[in-house]
Structures are given as structure tokens and as C-alpha cells.
Scaffold this motif. Structure first.
Motif, PDB file in Angstrom:
ATOM      1  N   GLU A  34       0.819  -1.223   0.000  1.00  0.00           N
ATOM      2  CA  GLU A  34       0.000   0.000   0.000  1.00  0.00           C
ATOM      3  C   GLU A  34       0.850   1.271   0.000  1.00  0.00           C
ATOM      4  OE1 GLU A  34      -3.271   0.717   0.131  1.00  0.00           O
ATOM      5  OE2 GLU A  34      -4.330  -1.126   0.666  1.00  0.00           O
ATOM      6  N   LYS A  35       2.105   1.140   0.465  1.00  0.00           N
ATOM      7  CA  LYS A  35       2.978   2.319   0.528  1.00  0.00           C
ATOM      8  C   LYS A  35       3.426   2.765  -0.856  1.00  0.00           C
ATOM      9  CE  LYS A  35       5.044   1.731   5.061  1.00  0.00           C
ATOM     10  NZ  LYS A  35       5.879   0.619   5.526  1.00  0.00           N
ATOM     11  N   LEU A  36       3.358   1.878  -1.830  1.00  0.00           N
ATOM     12  CA  LEU A  36       3.787   2.246  -3.184  1.00  0.00           C
ATOM     13  C   LEU A  36       2.848   3.306  -3.756  1.00  0.00           C
ATOM     14  CD1 LEU A  36       4.448  -1.332  -4.573  1.00  0.00           C
ATOM     15  CD2 LEU A  36       6.184   0.455  -4.267  1.00  0.00           C
ATOM     16  N   ALA A  37       3.431   4.304  -4.410  1.00  0.00           N
ATOM     17  CA  ALA A  37       2.612   5.347  -5.019  1.00  0.00           C
ATOM     18  C   ALA A  37       1.721   4.715  -6.081  1.00  0.00           C
ATOM     19  CB  ALA A  37       3.519   6.397  -5.650  1.00  0.00           C
ATOM     20  N   ASP A  38       0.489   5.169  -6.179  1.00  0.00           N
ATOM     21  CA  ASP A  38      -0.455   4.722  -7.216  1.00  0.00           C
ATOM     22  C   ASP A  38      -0.908   3.271  -7.075  1.00  0.00           C
ATOM     23  OD1 ASP A  38      -0.663   7.163  -8.534  1.00  0.00           O
ATOM     24  OD2 ASP A  38       1.071   6.750  -9.808  1.00  0.00           O
ATOM     25  N   VAL A  39      -0.640   2.638  -5.943  1.00  0.00           N
ATOM     26  CA  VAL A  39      -1.071   1.248  -5.739  1.00  0.00           C
ATOM     27  C   VAL A  39      -2.156   1.197  -4.658  1.00  0.00           C
ATOM     28  CG1 VAL A  39      -0.367  -1.046  -4.899  1.00  0.00           C
ATOM     29  CG2 VAL A  39       1.112   0.230  -6.472  1.00  0.00           C
ATOM     30  N   THR A  40      -3.235   0.488  -4.937  1.00  0.00           N
ATOM     31  CA  THR A  40      -4.284   0.251  -3.945  1.00  0.00           C
ATOM     32  C   THR A  40      -4.531  -1.250  -3.884  1.00  0.00           C
ATOM     33  OG1 THR A  40      -5.295   2.330  -4.608  1.00  0.00           O
ATOM     34  CG2 THR A  40      -6.622   0.901  -3.224  1.00  0.00           C
ATOM     35  N   VAL A  41      -4.579  -1.783  -2.678  1.00  0.00           N
ATOM     36  CA  VAL A  41      -4.837  -3.212  -2.526  1.00  0.00           C
ATOM     37  C   VAL A  41      -6.302  -3.388  -2.121  1.00  0.00           C
ATOM     38  CG1 VAL A  41      -4.206  -5.327  -1.309  1.00  0.00           C
ATOM     39  CG2 VAL A  41      -2.449  -3.604  -1.832  1.00  0.00           C
ATOM     40  N   PHE A  42      -7.095  -3.941  -3.031  1.00  0.00           N
ATOM     41  CA  PHE A  42      -8.492  -4.213  -2.719  1.00  0.00           C
ATOM     42  C   PHE A  42      -8.608  -5.653  -2.208  1.00  0.00           C
ATOM     43  CE2 PHE A  42      -8.967  -0.870  -6.065  1.00  0.00           C
ATOM     44  CZ  PHE A  42      -9.537   0.096  -5.235  1.00  0.00           C
ATOM     45  N   HIS A  43      -9.313  -5.806  -1.091  1.00  0.00           N
ATOM     46  CA  HIS A  43      -9.496  -7.145  -0.526  1.00  0.00           C
ATOM     47  C   HIS A  43     -10.724  -7.791  -1.166  1.00  0.00           C
ATOM     48  CE1 HIS A  43      -7.104  -6.614   3.443  1.00  0.00           C
ATOM     49  NE2 HIS A  43      -6.732  -5.669   2.595  1.00  0.00           N
ATOM     50  N   ALA A  44     -10.583  -9.044  -1.586  1.00  0.00           N
ATOM     51  CA  ALA A  44     -11.710  -9.752  -2.198  1.00  0.00           C
ATOM     52  C   ALA A  44     -12.213 -10.842  -1.259  1.00  0.00           C
ATOM     53  CB  ALA A  44     -11.272 -10.343  -3.534  1.00  0.00           C
ATOM     54  N   GLY A  45     -11.299 -11.636  -0.723  1.00  0.00           N
ATOM     55  CA  GLY A  45     -11.692 -12.716   0.190  1.00  0.00           C
ATOM     56  C   GLY A  45     -10.753 -12.731   1.370  1.00  0.00           C
ATOM     57  N   THR A  46     -10.976 -11.839   2.325  1.00  0.00           N
ATOM     58  CA  THR A  46     -10.141 -11.793   3.532  1.00  0.00           C
ATOM     59  C   THR A  46     -11.036 -11.666   4.756  1.00  0.00           C
ATOM     60  OG1 THR A  46      -9.971  -9.377   3.603  1.00  0.00           O
ATOM     61  CG2 THR A  46      -8.271 -10.543   2.325  1.00  0.00           C
TER      62      THR A  46
END
Ligand code: AMP
Ligand code: GLY
Length: 422
Positions: free
Chosen positions: A355-367
Motif C-alpha cells: 500500500e505504501k507504493l505510489a499509485d497502488v491500492t490493494v483491494f481485498h476480495a476474500g479476507t
């Protein structure tokens, strides 16, 4: 405003992420949600299919708007139920969601209005269906009429395979009631495209096009999945093709639904095949795509909540949503074994580093969260999305994010969006 979001996948995490940016939002709630959504919304333990439970929840929260992610509650009539109880809700009514809920309804509507599609026939008995596929020959497509969690369409390379599919649906009842009827379709050829639009029943406002990768394996091999990744824009969709799909498919479909007394409000998702003779309809969905939403919403510059309210109020003609020129790529990280059986409960690490990377978003699908840790709870676990100024940049960034995350059995396709480079 207080908003209640219904669902628990990557699509709903992307919806929550975008709704959270709305200046109109006060509280965001989600039922049932997942570990990622829980960072943005208050999650409630009510299933997305429990319509009475959701109604009680929306009342208790004094929700000003309920946004429905998945198709099952829409087809079951959640919008009718909420509306009858004086609650505002974003999505099509039961009578309109039948466009996804019954493939035979969809085909008949398209045929009646000369909307480009596939030649088809509908059957309730195996005998005539078997005779028809023998007459037509292969390749041919056999589909259960109703909702079958994305598994109801069988593309058959031989007549023998089509015969087996017919028996599976009508005799063995592999999809239960969804297989009371089946549709046999001409097999269309060409690249596929998802074109998703907002509709208030009169005005259609198309979103940017996207394309997903349905097969589990690289170079589009292996079994079909819900989608292993996707990208937007789609280079093969020229402005002319886009315009043609809007004018020949989306606009007449919404008009046909209105003429049939089934005003279509919400999101209309057209699965299209770009054939040699132009775009033709494979299917409609009554909801946002998953993972398509994870690349579409990061490109939306306008306020999603404002658009949704305009849809509910039939005022979409007063808005013109703005879209960014940037490229979005989403790589799905899945549990080993998916789309077959897989383990649950494996701990994830590296989420914050990604998530710290610029322009990156981590969407959760099955967590899910267990003992203070984020653990796997589904086949598709994450959708790592990156924005970039071009495809090479967005692809590089997305995989940088993916490579920072680990969990037991994790796998992803390494060729997401490579098609777009060709
Ligand atoms: P559906 O659930 O109707 O979207 O079908 C799932 C997948 O099956 C589609 O994404 C296509 O790859 C394929 N498919 C469905 N209908 C057809 C058709 N008439 N011709 C060729 N492929 C099809
Ligand atoms: N990604 C395909 C769907 O949402 O139906």
C-alpha cells in the motif's frame, strides 16, 4: 449521508474506497464486508442475501442510501422491498434485474428489439435440445437460464460436449432451479469487452471500458474463474467501437426495458463480443463487474455518491461524470486451487508495504480478520490495482505491489494486461 453497502468482495471494497471520497458521505456501513472494507466502513454481520436482515439493518442505521453490490439480492427483489419500505436504494428492481436473472428473457428482449446478439433457442426438455444441437453442430454454447454463480455458461467444442452439458443442466439438475430452462446459443468469435454503464431508466452514462482475464492460467488457459485480473482502457476499443456499442446496445436495451414497463435503474453491465460484424451481446449483468470495478472506479474523477443519487432520482441527465486518462491494471492474487477447492485461514503479510507504493491500492476480495491478523477467506483474495501513465508503468507498479505480499498458496497470473501491449 449514511450509506449502507451490501457485499463482501473486491468490487465492494472498490465501491467503499470510492464512496469514502465523497464530500456527501457521513457514515459508511457495510454488510457483511471483509477485512479491507473494515478499514473504511463499519461492518455488520448480515449476509448479502438476507433481505429482511438488511432491511432491519438499514432502518436501524437510518441509512439514506443502500448500495447493492452482488446480483443475488437484486434478482431476489431487495430494491422492491426497500422502496416499499420508504428506503432509498441503488440498483434495479426485480422486474429489471431479470435481464441478468433469466438468460431466456434477455435473449427474447434483444431479438424483439433487433439488438445485436447471438442466434439462440430455449428448451425445457432434453429431447428437443439434443436434436437442436445435433442439427446446429459445434462449436455451440449451452447456458442454464438462471443465476449459477458464473458457472452456468458452457462453451462446447463438440456436439458430444453439448449433449453432456444439456444432460448436466436438465437431467442431473447441476444448477438446481436455475436450470429449469436452458438456452442454446450460436458460438460468437472475437475479443471480449465489458462495457458498464450507469442508467436511471432514461439516460445512459457509460463508464470507461475494461477487459478481464477469465481463465485461471497464463495465455488464457485452464478453467474459467470469476476473473484473474483486468485493465482499463482497452486499446482495441476505438472511439468508433465505443460509440457503436453505446448506440446499438446500451441505449436501445434501456429503452426496451422502459417500454416493457421494467425501468432499468442502477448499473447495466454488457458483456460484449467484438465480432467481425460489430459488437454483439453475450450477456447482461445487473451490477458492477468484479474485478472490473477495481480498475474503473480509480479512473472516475467525479463523486460516485452524487452519481448514484442522480440514478435513484432519475436525474442522470444533469451530470457528466469525468474520467481520467490514466491506465489502471488490477492483478488478482488467489488461493492455491481456485477456482476448485482451496484452503482458508492463511495469514497475509506485506499488505502495508504494498500500500505504501505510489499509485497502488490493494483491494481485498476474500479476507477476514482473525486474532488480530488478516487471513484468507476466499478463492480470490486480493486485487492489487495500480494506476500509471501508460500500460508498461501500470503493469510494473501492480506487480511491484503483488510481490510485496505473501501468504501460503498464493498465486496470480503474470501476464495481466499483456494483451493491451500488443
Ligand atoms: P456468460 O456467463 O453468459 O457471460 O458467459 C461466460 C463466458 O462464456 C463469456 O465471457 C464468454 O467467454 C463465453 N460465452 C458466453 N456466450 C457465448 C457465445 N454466445 N459465444 C461464445 N462465447 C460465449
Ligand atoms: N468479471 C466478470 C463479472 O463480474 O461478471
Amino acid at each position: 449521508m449514511n450509506v449502507l453497502l451490501v457485499g463482501s468482495g473486491g468490487r465492494e471494497h472498490a465501491l467503499a474506497w470510492k464512496l469514502k471520497r465523497s464530500p456527501l458521505l457521513r457514515e459508511l456501513h457495510c454488510a457483511p464486508g471483509n477485512a479491507g472494507i473494515a478499514q473504511l466502513a463499519t461492518c455488520h454481520d448480515v449476509s448479502a442475501e438476507d433481505v429482511p436482515g438488511l432491511l432491519a439493518l438499514a432502518r436501524g442505521l437510518a441509512a439514506d442510501l443502500t448500495v447493492v453490490g452482488p446480483e443475488a439480492p437484486l434478482v431476489a427483489g431487495i430494491v422492491d422491498e426497500f422502496t416499499a419500505n420508504g428506503l432509498r436504494v441503488f440498483g434495479p428492481t426485480k422486474a429489471a434485474a431479470v435481464l441478468e436473472g433469466s438468460k431466456s428473457f434477455c435473449r427474447e428482449l434483444l431479438e424483439r428489439h433487433s439488438i445485436p446478439s447471438a442466434k439462440y433457442a430455449v428448451f425445457t426438455e432434453p429431447g428437443p435440445a439434443l436434436r437442436y444441437v445435433r442439427e446446429q453442430g459445434a462449436p455451440i454454447v449451452v447456458k442454464a437460464d438462471g443465476l449459477a454463480a458464473g458457472k452456468g455458461a458452457i462453451v462446447c467444442e463438440s456436439v458430444g460436449q453439448a449433449e453432456a452439458a444439456i444432460r448436466q443442466i436438465l437431467v442431473d439438475r447441476a444448477f438446481g432451479e436455475a436450470g429449469d430452462r436452458l438456452v442454446v446459443e450460436e458460438c460468437l468469435q472475437g475479443p471480449e469487452l465489458s462495457l458498464i454503464a450507469f442508467s436511471d431508466g432514461k439516460t445512459v452514462s457509460p463508464m470507461v471500458p475494461s477487459q478481464d482475464h477469465k481463465r485461471a492460467g497464463e495465455r488464457d488457459t485452464g478453467p474459467n474463474t470469476g476473473g484473474m485480473g483486468c485493465y482499463s482502457p482497452v486499446p482495441l476499443v476505438t472511439p468508433e467501437v465505443f460509440e457503436q456499442a453505446v448506440v446499438e446496445v446500451l441505449n436501445p436495451t434501456v429503452a426496451a426495458m422502459a417500454a416493457a414497463g421494467r425501468l432499468y435503474k442502477g448499473v447495466l453491465y454488457a458483456g460484449l463480443m467484438l465480432t467481425a460484424t460489430g459488437p454483439r451481446v453475450l450477456e447482461f449483468n445487473a451490477r458492477f463487474g468484479d474485478p472490473e470495478t477495481q480498475v474503473i472506479l480509480p479512473r472516475l474523477e467525479s463523486d460516485l455518491l452524487e452519481i448514484m443519487l442522480a440514478v435513484v432520482d432519475g436525474k442522470l441527465d444533469t451530470l457528466s461524470p469525468k474520467w481520467s486518462e490514466r491506465v489502471a491494471v488490477c492483478v488478482v492474487v488467489a488461493s492455491g486451487g481456485y477456482p476448485g477447492s482451496y484452503e482458508k485461514g492463511n495469514a497475509l503479510s506485506g499488505l502495508e508495504e504494498a500500500e505504501k507504493l505510489a499509485d497502488v491500492t490493494v483491494f481485498h476480495a476474500g479476507t477476514a480478520r482473525k486474532d488480530g491478523q488478516v487471513v484468507t477467506a476466499g478463492g480470490r483474495v486480493l486485487g492489487v490495482t495500480a494506476l500509471g501513465d501508460d500500460f508498461p508503468a501500470a503493469i510494473r507498479r501492480a506487480y511491484e505491489g503483488v510481490d510485496r505480499i505473501t501468504f501460503e498458496g498464493a498465486y496470480c497470473r503474470r501476464d495481466i494486461a499483456r494483451r493491451a501491449l500488443q
